[in-house]
Design a protein around this motif. Sequence first.
Motif, PDB file in Angstrom:
ATOM      1  N   LEU A 190     -10.655 -14.837   3.707  1.00  0.00           N
ATOM      2  CA  LEU A 190      -9.976 -15.422   4.868  1.00  0.00           C
ATOM      3  C   LEU A 190      -8.654 -16.066   4.468  1.00  0.00           C
ATOM      4  CD1 LEU A 190     -12.985 -17.023   6.799  1.00  0.00           C
ATOM      5  CD2 LEU A 190     -11.729 -14.937   7.363  1.00  0.00           C
ATOM      6  N   LEU A 191      -8.636 -16.727   3.298  1.00  0.00           N
ATOM      7  CA  LEU A 191      -7.384 -17.318   2.828  1.00  0.00           C
ATOM      8  C   LEU A 191      -6.327 -16.246   2.560  1.00  0.00           C
ATOM      9  CD1 LEU A 191      -8.669 -20.124   0.423  1.00  0.00           C
ATOM     10  CD2 LEU A 191      -7.621 -20.412   2.673  1.00  0.00           C
ATOM     11  N   ALA A 192      -6.729 -15.142   1.935  1.00  0.00           N
ATOM     12  CA  ALA A 192      -5.782 -14.051   1.681  1.00  0.00           C
ATOM     13  C   ALA A 192      -5.282 -13.439   2.981  1.00  0.00           C
ATOM     14  CB  ALA A 192      -6.451 -12.985   0.808  1.00  0.00           C
ATOM     15  N   LEU A 193      -6.183 -13.280   3.947  1.00  0.00           N
ATOM     16  CA  LEU A 193      -5.776 -12.735   5.242  1.00  0.00           C
ATOM     17  C   LEU A 193      -4.818 -13.684   5.957  1.00  0.00           C
ATOM     18  CD1 LEU A 193      -6.166 -10.444   7.282  1.00  0.00           C
ATOM     19  CD2 LEU A 193      -8.098 -11.715   8.228  1.00  0.00           C
ATOM     20  N   GLY A 194      -5.095 -14.977   5.873  1.00  0.00           N
ATOM     21  CA  GLY A 194      -4.189 -15.940   6.491  1.00  0.00           C
ATOM     22  C   GLY A 194      -2.814 -15.954   5.838  1.00  0.00           C
ATOM     23  N   PHE A 195      -2.784 -15.812   4.509  1.00  0.00           N
ATOM     24  CA  PHE A 195      -1.498 -15.760   3.805  1.00  0.00           C
ATOM     25  C   PHE A 195      -0.711 -14.506   4.201  1.00  0.00           C
ATOM     26  CE2 PHE A 195       1.097 -14.810  -0.012  1.00  0.00           C
ATOM     27  CZ  PHE A 195       1.837 -15.986  -0.045  1.00  0.00           C
ATOM     28  N   THR A 196      -1.403 -13.389   4.388  1.00  0.00           N
ATOM     29  CA  THR A 196      -0.738 -12.154   4.839  1.00  0.00           C
ATOM     30  C   THR A 196      -0.158 -12.320   6.236  1.00  0.00           C
ATOM     31  OG1 THR A 196      -2.272 -10.847   3.498  1.00  0.00           O
ATOM     32  CG2 THR A 196      -1.053  -9.691   5.230  1.00  0.00           C
ATOM     33  N   ILE A 197      -0.921 -12.924   7.118  1.00  0.00           N
ATOM     34  CA  ILE A 197      -0.429 -13.159   8.478  1.00  0.00           C
ATOM     35  C   ILE A 197       0.782 -14.083   8.465  1.00  0.00           C
ATOM     36  CG2 ILE A 197      -1.029 -14.163  10.716  1.00  0.00           C
ATOM     37  CD1 ILE A 197      -3.896 -13.208  10.256  1.00  0.00           C
TER      38      ILE A 197
ATOM     39  N   ALA B 143       1.236  -5.292   7.888  1.00  0.00           N
ATOM     40  CA  ALA B 143       0.318  -6.433   7.750  1.00  0.00           C
ATOM     41  C   ALA B 143      -1.136  -5.994   7.877  1.00  0.00           C
ATOM     42  CB  ALA B 143       0.655  -7.492   8.801  1.00  0.00           C
ATOM     43  N   VAL B 144      -1.417  -5.072   8.781  1.00  0.00           N
ATOM     44  CA  VAL B 144      -2.798  -4.582   8.924  1.00  0.00           C
ATOM     45  C   VAL B 144      -3.258  -3.860   7.669  1.00  0.00           C
ATOM     46  CG1 VAL B 144      -4.228  -2.928  10.186  1.00  0.00           C
ATOM     47  CG2 VAL B 144      -2.734  -4.481  11.438  1.00  0.00           C
ATOM     48  N   ILE B 145      -2.381  -3.027   7.112  1.00  0.00           N
ATOM     49  CA  ILE B 145      -2.757  -2.298   5.896  1.00  0.00           C
ATOM     50  C   ILE B 145      -3.009  -3.272   4.740  1.00  0.00           C
ATOM     51  CG2 ILE B 145      -1.911  -0.672   4.178  1.00  0.00           C
ATOM     52  CD1 ILE B 145      -0.456   0.784   6.416  1.00  0.00           C
ATOM     53  N   VAL B 146      -2.123  -4.247   4.573  1.00  0.00           N
ATOM     54  CA  VAL B 146      -2.316  -5.230   3.498  1.00  0.00           C
ATOM     55  C   VAL B 146      -3.564  -6.070   3.741  1.00  0.00           C
ATOM     56  CG1 VAL B 146      -1.283  -7.230   2.361  1.00  0.00           C
ATOM     57  CG2 VAL B 146       0.147  -5.284   2.984  1.00  0.00           C
ATOM     58  N   GLY B 147      -3.795  -6.449   5.007  1.00  0.00           N
ATOM     59  CA  GLY B 147      -4.991  -7.230   5.305  1.00  0.00           C
ATOM     60  C   GLY B 147      -6.263  -6.460   5.033  1.00  0.00           C
ATOM     61  N   LEU B 148      -6.296  -5.181   5.394  1.00  0.00           N
ATOM     62  CA  LEU B 148      -7.475  -4.370   5.088  1.00  0.00           C
ATOM     63  C   LEU B 148      -7.667  -4.215   3.584  1.00  0.00           C
ATOM     64  CD1 LEU B 148      -7.140  -1.583   7.814  1.00  0.00           C
ATOM     65  CD2 LEU B 148      -8.741  -3.496   7.787  1.00  0.00           C
ATOM     66  N   ALA B 149      -6.555  -4.095   2.851  1.00  0.00           N
ATOM     67  CA  ALA B 149      -6.672  -4.011   1.397  1.00  0.00           C
ATOM     68  C   ALA B 149      -7.238  -5.302   0.812  1.00  0.00           C
ATOM     69  CB  ALA B 149      -5.309  -3.696   0.783  1.00  0.00           C
ATOM     70  N   ASN B 150      -6.834  -6.449   1.358  1.00  0.00           N
ATOM     71  CA  ASN B 150      -7.382  -7.727   0.885  1.00  0.00           C
ATOM     72  C   ASN B 150      -8.863  -7.864   1.194  1.00  0.00           C
ATOM     73  OD1 ASN B 150      -4.932  -8.640  -0.165  1.00  0.00           O
ATOM     74  ND2 ASN B 150      -4.283  -9.480   1.800  1.00  0.00           N
ATOM     75  N   LEU B 151      -9.291  -7.256   2.284  1.00  0.00           N
ATOM     76  CA  LEU B 151     -10.713  -7.302   2.632  1.00  0.00           C
ATOM     77  C   LEU B 151     -11.543  -6.282   1.885  1.00  0.00           C
ATOM     78  CD1 LEU B 151     -10.460  -7.818   6.513  1.00  0.00           C
ATOM     79  CD2 LEU B 151     -10.973  -9.528   4.768  1.00  0.00           C
ATOM     80  N   GLY B 152     -10.920  -5.480   1.026  1.00  0.00           N
ATOM     81  CA  GLY B 152     -11.659  -4.519   0.214  1.00  0.00           C
ATOM     82  C   GLY B 152     -11.758  -3.133   0.801  1.00  0.00           C
ATOM     83  N   VAL B 153     -10.973  -2.821   1.829  1.00  0.00           N
ATOM     84  CA  VAL B 153     -11.018  -1.501   2.463  1.00  0.00           C
ATOM     85  C   VAL B 153     -10.056  -0.577   1.728  1.00  0.00           C
ATOM     86  CG1 VAL B 153     -10.667  -0.224   4.623  1.00  0.00           C
ATOM     87  CG2 VAL B 153     -11.611  -2.544   4.673  1.00  0.00           C
ATOM     88  N   ASN B 154     -10.459   0.678   1.497  1.00  0.00           N
ATOM     89  CA  ASN B 154      -9.607   1.672   0.860  1.00  0.00           C
ATOM     90  C   ASN B 154      -8.597   2.188   1.887  1.00  0.00           C
ATOM     91  OD1 ASN B 154      -8.465   3.515  -0.841  1.00  0.00           O
ATOM     92  ND2 ASN B 154     -10.216   4.936  -0.846  1.00  0.00           N
TER      93      ASN B 154
END
Length: 580
Positions: free
Chosen positions: A272-279, A332-343
């Motif tokens: 969540l912290l990584a996603l918030g930083f991306t946003i 931002a969506v692509i980076v956020g998905l990458a932070n969440l562990g999605v390929n």
Amino acid sequence: MALHFLRRMAPWAIAFLLILGLDQVLPPSPGRTLALIVGYLALCGRTLSVIVECVVSVFTRGHRFVAVQILQQQGLRMLFLIGALIALGDALNAARLSWIVGEELAALGSSLANMLAALLTLRFITKFKRPIKHLIRNRAWRVRREGGTTVELARIVAKLWHIPALLLVVVSLLAIFITVGDVGTALARSVISAALLILTLVVTGLMQRHSERRAKRRRISEYRRRLERVGYALSHMLTWVVFAELSMQVWGGSLFGLGQQGMAGVGIGQALLALGFTILLAWLAWIFADTAIQRALMSSARSRGRRVNQARAQTITPMIRNVIFATIVIIAVIVGLANLGVNVTPLLAGAGVIGLAVGFGAQTLVQDLITGIFIIVEDSLAVDDFVEINGHMGTVEGLTLRTVRLRDLDGILHIITFSAIQSIHNMSRHFGIALMRIRIPHTMKIDDAITLMQETAQELRQDPVMRHHIWSPLEMQGIDRFDEGAAVLRMRFRTAPVMQWDVARAFNLLLKQRMESQGLDLGLPRLSVSMEGVPGDTLTDRGRDEPAPPRDAKGRAPGEAGIADLEGSLNPQRASPDSS
């Protein structure tokens, strides 16, 4: 105030003491217990209402008198009932009354009494929210004039006091039905949560007030203004996140797994912290890009010496903003998905294939879009401009990403794609030129004609309708040419855009009226006719009274070359070119 409290409470206290005395004298019975309960309920209800009455009676001066009056007239009875219900719930929990009534029935009655008290409290808060707000907020003029943190804090508390009060009551009401330990523990937790909420609201209110004050200060750059807004927004978000974490810690949980032993909570918190930083980074990128677009439009319009065209801004700004916003969101969506562990590799490959397919399949559309972007960015066209495009002259009614809609002088609407535009003749930019060519009468001197033109121009510039459209004196450019013997004067005005034709027509009308009043006429074309005789034939060869023989256009007499004479006969000898 103490005397007022004693005067209002003394009769009720004395009555309750008498009931207690009778309880000690009379033998045990249900009637004695009921009388004791009724006396206890009445005393508690009266105490609550009198305490509130004494507290609000302090604020009877100035603008707060009406609020105090409303509370005294409409709120004391409700407070009395709330205090009585609270006392009933407490009484039913007593061991003596539980033994008489029964534990289950006493517990049910206590829950119902507490629930009714909570519902009435909710009703009281919502009904008297505004009067209590005035009691907290209003201060003397001297205090309000000096201002300070106390006044600001009072305004914030007055605006938000009902929120923690409602939260406290709702949590107390839920504690009756939900098993979270005993009721006392639930109430203690709810009180702490309400206190945290009050503190959060006060802090956010002070930050909001500070941001409003800074917004009213001197002019600052747009970048700084928007970054300050981002800073205040982040401060608000951080404050509420801290409130949520502390509240969950009070109730035995955690928002980010802080202080917890489980690794799952820690992993979720980090994601969540990584996603918030991306946003946050995407938000900052959007702010810088959007501000740069607006500043570019403003500087481009000012450099051209004209105001910002609202239609152009409404056309180009949403287009560029939407493109940039969509790009930032996708990244931002692509980076956020990458932070969440999605390929995200398949997503990128699919997006590339779709882009190539669209590029090859819509080449004309892409050409129209790119050409339109450059035309709009360069400010070559705008809505309401009077232009000539590809031989069509008219007013631009609308611009899209691909076409321009042009309404010509005959009312025909032409829809032209941007890629088909060869040249643009814009007659609505900066100024217009009203060009006049006037033919001077032959009998009029040139100096008198120039004086007449100057006087007509001066009168036109004083016209209340046309003077706002004429931006310069009459510029006399001299004699343009000689047309059929008459001099043609050339002159011009500098006018407002698209008003050059109106000014020229108004000048011609006024000039014609002045010439008619002076008995003058425009220089009309002249026709010169000259008469010539037959070669070798003079007027001295015959008498003045002898009429000349009729001849044709080539000077031949009747009978020559086979032409009939006037008597209708032919002369073959003269008609023949070989005759001697």
